[in-house]
Design an enzyme around this catalytic site. Structure first.
Site, PDB file in Angstrom:
ATOM      1  N   HIS A 296      49.482  37.079  44.024  1.00 31.64           N
ATOM      2  CA  HIS A 296      48.480  36.036  43.824  1.00 31.64           C
ATOM      3  C   HIS A 296      47.195  36.652  43.285  1.00 31.64           C
ATOM      4  O   HIS A 296      46.823  37.768  43.632  1.00 31.64           O
ATOM      5  CB  HIS A 296      48.204  35.240  45.105  1.00 31.64           C
ATOM      6  CG  HIS A 296      47.896  36.067  46.311  1.00 31.64           C
ATOM      7  ND1 HIS A 296      48.848  36.792  46.998  1.00 31.64           N
ATOM      8  CD2 HIS A 296      46.718  36.277  46.972  1.00 31.64           C
ATOM      9  CE1 HIS A 296      48.289  37.409  48.026  1.00 31.64           C
ATOM     10  NE2 HIS A 296      46.994  37.125  48.028  1.00 31.64           N
ATOM     11  N   HIS A 298      43.130  36.246  42.843  1.00 27.40           N
ATOM     12  CA  HIS A 298      41.944  35.599  43.408  1.00 27.40           C
ATOM     13  C   HIS A 298      40.930  35.313  42.301  1.00 27.40           C
ATOM     14  O   HIS A 298      40.591  36.201  41.512  1.00 27.40           O
ATOM     15  CB  HIS A 298      41.271  36.509  44.442  1.00 27.40           C
ATOM     16  CG  HIS A 298      42.076  36.726  45.687  1.00 27.40           C
ATOM     17  ND1 HIS A 298      41.901  35.971  46.830  1.00 27.40           N
ATOM     18  CD2 HIS A 298      43.067  37.618  45.966  1.00 27.40           C
ATOM     19  CE1 HIS A 298      42.736  36.390  47.763  1.00 27.40           C
ATOM     20  NE2 HIS A 298      43.461  37.389  47.268  1.00 27.40           N
TER      21      HIS A 298
END
Length: 325
Positions: A296, A298
């Protein structure tokens, strides 16, 4: 958009992967700024005698999207409209000639290779069948996953014709021209199951479980609000496939994530005028701070005064190394 803006785009900003963009603009100019998808597709056919429905799809998914993004055209009622007002006949003629120059330059550079991938396919696979294969593959290469608007797709015979393979949908797959060129005529590998890789999820993964809560997505990536935001509008961009590391993503997955990253950044910036910058980061691996092992990215908005001294930014992941001279 004014004449000079379009002229500047054609001369200096038009990045070409094919001749489609100048052909499309030229066609719109020649038709008083309004042309149906079919009309534009017919213009492509003047350069490549192939099936009309293929070029209608090309018109919508490739130059149409690119030119819409740049504000050159709008699309409505199955037609494109050129966003340039008050052109004189001389200006129109000049812009058409610039498009002709762009087309000629590209054709001279690539020669017969411009249409090589289409010539091979159109000889063997009828247009309607070709469209079925590409549509079933969602206009992505069934090996590397790259989209048709990034790289031209071929319709490949899984069992080659020279080995008795038939031109039926069960024996056809969509491959980008790079993957197809690397597949020898004697190679009968069926790459269609590979696309299932992009649907791989882990039922135990927190992020896989909440994909449905995403508020924006594309075919290969999705967006979530961070449950424990560092700042307001802290957002996560993730691949749909369950994979631990950014470096394990395919090029198509990386591109899909970056497209969402750019899109979300623009939307957040418009929504919150207090944002003056962003930190973009990936914790890749346990020792880099990763706690959920689904890759993921950010996206953390930054505002003036949110820390006493922002100098160093992400360097502060190792505090004593944050500040530097």
């Amino acid at each position: 958009m004014k004449y000079q803006q379009l002229k500047d785009f054609i001369i200096s900003k038009m990045k070409m992967q094919h001749i489609y963009q100048p052909v499309m603009i030229k066609t719109l100019l020649e038709n008083e700024g309004l042309a149906s998808v079919r009309k534009i597709a017919e213009a492509f056919l003047e350069k490549d005698q192939s099936q009309i429905e293929y070029y209608e799809q090309i018109t919508r998914s490739m130059p149409g999207k690119v030119l819409q993004k740049h504000g050159i055209v709008d699309y409505a009622d199955k037609a494109f409209v050129l966003n340039v007002s008050d052109l004189t006949s001389e200006q129109r003629s000049e812009l058409i000639e610039l498009c002709n120059q762009k087309i000629k330059e590209y054709e001279n550079k690539r020669g017969k290779l411009v249409w090589k991938h289409r010539a091979r396919d159109s000889r063997e696979v009828p247009g309607s069948l070709r469209y079925q294969v590409l549509s079933k593959a969602k206009f992505r290469c069934e090996l590397c996953g790259i989209a048709a608007d990034e790289k031209a797709l071929d319709v490949d015979h899984i069992v080659p014709v020279n080995k008795g393979g038939k031109t039926v949908i069960e024996n056809l797959q969509a491959l980008c021209y790079t993957c197809n060129s690397q597949k020898r005529d004697l190679d009968d590998t069926d790459f269609r199951p590979w696309k299932d890789m992009y649907r791989n999820i882990d039922p135990q993964c927190v992020f896989c479980k909440i994909q449905s809560k995403s508020y924006e997505s594309n075919e290969l990536a999705f967006v979530l609000e961070d449950k424990y935001p560092v700042t307001k509008h802290h957002t996560l961009i993730l691949p749909k496939r369950h994979v631990r590391s950014f470096f394990e993503l395919s090029s198509s997955e990386q591109k899909a994530c970056l497209l969402l990253l750019e899109s979300i950044k623009e939307k957040i910036s418009k929504k919150d005028s207090s944002i003056n910058g962003f930190n973009i980061g990936i914790n890749d691996g346990h020792d880099a701070g990763q706690t959920i092992f689904h890759c993921h990215i950010h996206l953390i908005p930054r505002r003036k005064g949110d820390v006493p001294n922002p100098k160093g930014g992400i360097r502060h992941v190792i505090p004593e190394k944050g500040f530097y001279k």
